[in-house]
Design a protein around this motif. Structure first.
Motif, mmCIF file in Angstrom:
data_model
loop_
_atom_site.group_PDB
_atom_site.id
_atom_site.type_symbol
_atom_site.label_atom_id
_atom_site.label_comp_id
_atom_site.label_asym_id
_atom_site.label_seq_id
_atom_site.Cartn_x
_atom_site.Cartn_y
_atom_site.Cartn_z
ATOM 1 N N GLU A 188 -4.811 -0.849 -6.988
ATOM 2 C CA GLU A 188 -5.471 -1.468 -5.844
ATOM 3 C C GLU A 188 -4.402 -1.854 -4.817
ATOM 4 O O GLU A 188 -3.349 -2.379 -5.197
ATOM 5 C CB GLU A 188 -6.184 -2.739 -6.327
ATOM 6 C CG GLU A 188 -7.402 -3.128 -5.550
ATOM 7 C CD GLU A 188 -8.071 -4.329 -6.218
ATOM 8 O OE1 GLU A 188 -7.608 -5.457 -6.003
ATOM 9 O OE2 GLU A 188 -9.034 -4.108 -6.995
ATOM 10 N N SER A 189 -4.665 -1.590 -3.551
ATOM 11 C CA SER A 189 -3.698 -2.002 -2.537
ATOM 12 C C SER A 189 -3.702 -3.531 -2.398
ATOM 13 O O SER A 189 -4.696 -4.195 -2.715
ATOM 14 C CB SER A 189 -4.014 -1.348 -1.190
ATOM 15 O OG SER A 189 -5.288 -1.763 -0.752
ATOM 16 N N HIS A 190 -2.601 -4.060 -1.946
ATOM 17 C CA HIS A 190 -2.428 -5.509 -1.723
ATOM 18 C C HIS A 190 -2.757 -6.318 -2.982
ATOM 19 O O HIS A 190 -3.307 -7.412 -2.899
ATOM 20 C CB HIS A 190 -3.288 -5.982 -0.548
ATOM 21 C CG HIS A 190 -2.941 -5.284 0.730
ATOM 22 N ND1 HIS A 190 -1.936 -5.702 1.564
ATOM 23 C CD2 HIS A 190 -3.460 -4.158 1.301
ATOM 24 C CE1 HIS A 190 -1.846 -4.883 2.608
ATOM 25 N NE2 HIS A 190 -2.760 -3.935 2.474
ATOM 26 N N ASP A 228 0.847 -1.197 0.000
ATOM 27 C CA ASP A 228 0.000 0.000 0.000
ATOM 28 C C ASP A 228 0.876 1.238 0.000
ATOM 29 O O ASP A 228 1.374 1.670 1.047
ATOM 30 C CB ASP A 228 -0.931 0.004 1.217
ATOM 31 C CG ASP A 228 -2.047 1.035 1.057
ATOM 32 O OD1 ASP A 228 -1.812 2.042 0.341
ATOM 33 O OD2 ASP A 228 -3.129 0.822 1.615
ATOM 34 N N SER A 229 1.080 1.789 -1.168
ATOM 35 C CA SER A 229 2.003 2.911 -1.296
ATOM 36 C C SER A 229 1.420 4.219 -0.782
ATOM 37 O O SER A 229 2.141 5.200 -0.644
ATOM 38 C CB SER A 229 2.437 3.070 -2.759
ATOM 39 O OG SER A 229 1.299 3.170 -3.582
ATOM 40 N N ARG A 287 -1.673 2.305 -6.093
ATOM 41 C CA ARG A 287 -1.802 1.946 -4.675
ATOM 42 C C ARG A 287 -0.831 0.869 -4.221
ATOM 43 O O ARG A 287 -0.560 0.744 -3.034
ATOM 44 C CB ARG A 287 -3.238 1.468 -4.401
ATOM 45 C CG ARG A 287 -4.294 2.554 -4.491
ATOM 46 C CD ARG A 287 -4.041 3.642 -3.455
ATOM 47 N NE ARG A 287 -4.015 3.162 -2.077
ATOM 48 C CZ ARG A 287 -5.059 3.209 -1.237
ATOM 49 N NH1 ARG A 287 -6.206 3.711 -1.629
ATOM 50 N NH2 ARG A 287 -4.933 2.742 -0.006
ATOM 51 N N SER A 288 -0.341 0.062 -5.120
ATOM 52 C CA SER A 288 0.607 -0.983 -4.709
ATOM 53 C C SER A 288 1.616 -1.200 -5.830
ATOM 54 O O SER A 288 1.359 -0.873 -6.993
ATOM 55 C CB SER A 288 -0.120 -2.292 -4.389
ATOM 56 O OG SER A 288 -0.869 -2.729 -5.501
#
Lengths: 214, 52
Positions: free
Chosen positions: A107-109, A64-65, A84-85
């Protein structure tokens, strides 16, 4: 559904402590203008995923940037670009880190174990291809030398069958690949591969010490 | 000798296309694989007829 990859780019060090993009793809390519990445671990600009991947010689996944404090200087730019990632993978060339591949998702993760494995395999394949390319270039240089030299250079199998004559061996000598055994290129009873010691050969030992030639 | 010592260096003769012998200074190297099996020979030779 996540846009994958939102951005993918390849980083190469400039030899002065910084890395620069040499290729990029994705809608978020404008994000690259915000990056300043150092390879020197003493520089704060080295502490992002790409810098760590290159100077620590390992892959690095940033799930998660936007929320990771380590990515703080780039939070605004990443959020604006919708990134996001990310994951960073290093290429090797000649046993050293040559470059890194950096891939991002919105999208994160997003970066799964399977995806990491796939991209790891891909950069390994590219690293092998780079080494192969270098070996072939070196091979071509050696061939150029051997083909250009006025000295006779040749290779034969263990039975004396000619495998390779360089151009100097083919003219004006009678060495021809099609002629078969190199014994034919020597005078009769010369001893080459005949099991006899040719009488005119000085008996050098191969390591320098030599007997008189007659 | 190349087989015995791994390398032989000395003078030899090679035949020209017309069959005439030419004196050469030659180095022959015996190449072996990791198990010590002879795989091939390589040779480098220089025409020394002008020095004779």
């Amino acid at each position: 559904m996540a846009a994958w990859p939102g951005l993918a780019w390849v980083a190469i060090p400039d030899g002065q402590g910084w890395v620069h993009p040499v290729a990029a793809s994705g809608d978020a390519s404008a994000y690259l203008a915000h990056l300043a990445i150092a390879t020197d671990p003493r520089q704060p600009e080295s502490r992002g995923p790409t810098g760590i991947a290159m100077y620590e010689d390992r892959q690095l996944v940033e799930p998660d940037s936007i929320t990771d404090p380590a990515m703080c200087p780039l939070h605004a730019a990443a959020e604006a670009a919708g990134l996001r990632s990310l994951a960073a993978f290093r290429f090797h060339r000649g046993g050293k880190v040559e470059a890194s591949l950096n891939v991002y998702a919105d999208e994160s993760h997003f970066v799964s174990v399977d995806l990491i494995h796939l991209l790891d395999e891909m950069v390994l394949d590219i690293s092998l291809a780079l080494d192969h390319h270098d070996r072939m270039a070196e091979h071509r240089r050696l061939i150029e030398i051997v083909e250009a030299t006025p000295e006779v250079v040749g290779m034969a199998d263990s039975a004396g069958n000619l495998l390779y004559p360089n151009p100097a061996a083919m003219v004006p000598l009678s060495l021809r690949r099609t002629e078969g055994n190199i014994a034919k290129s020597h005078p009769p009873n010369h001893g080459i591969f005949s099991g006899k010691r040719p009488s005119r050969w000085p008996w050098n030992t191969g390591c320098g010490a030599a007997r008189p030639s007659s | 000798m190349a087989l015995e010592y791994g390398m032989w260096r000395g003078e030899t003769e090679l035949l020209r296309v017309d069959g005439a012998p030419l004196p050469f200074s030659q180095t022959i190297i015996a190449h072996r694989d990791s198990s010590g099996e002879l795989t091939h020979f390589s040779a480098i030779a220089r025409d020394i007829s002008e020095q004779k």
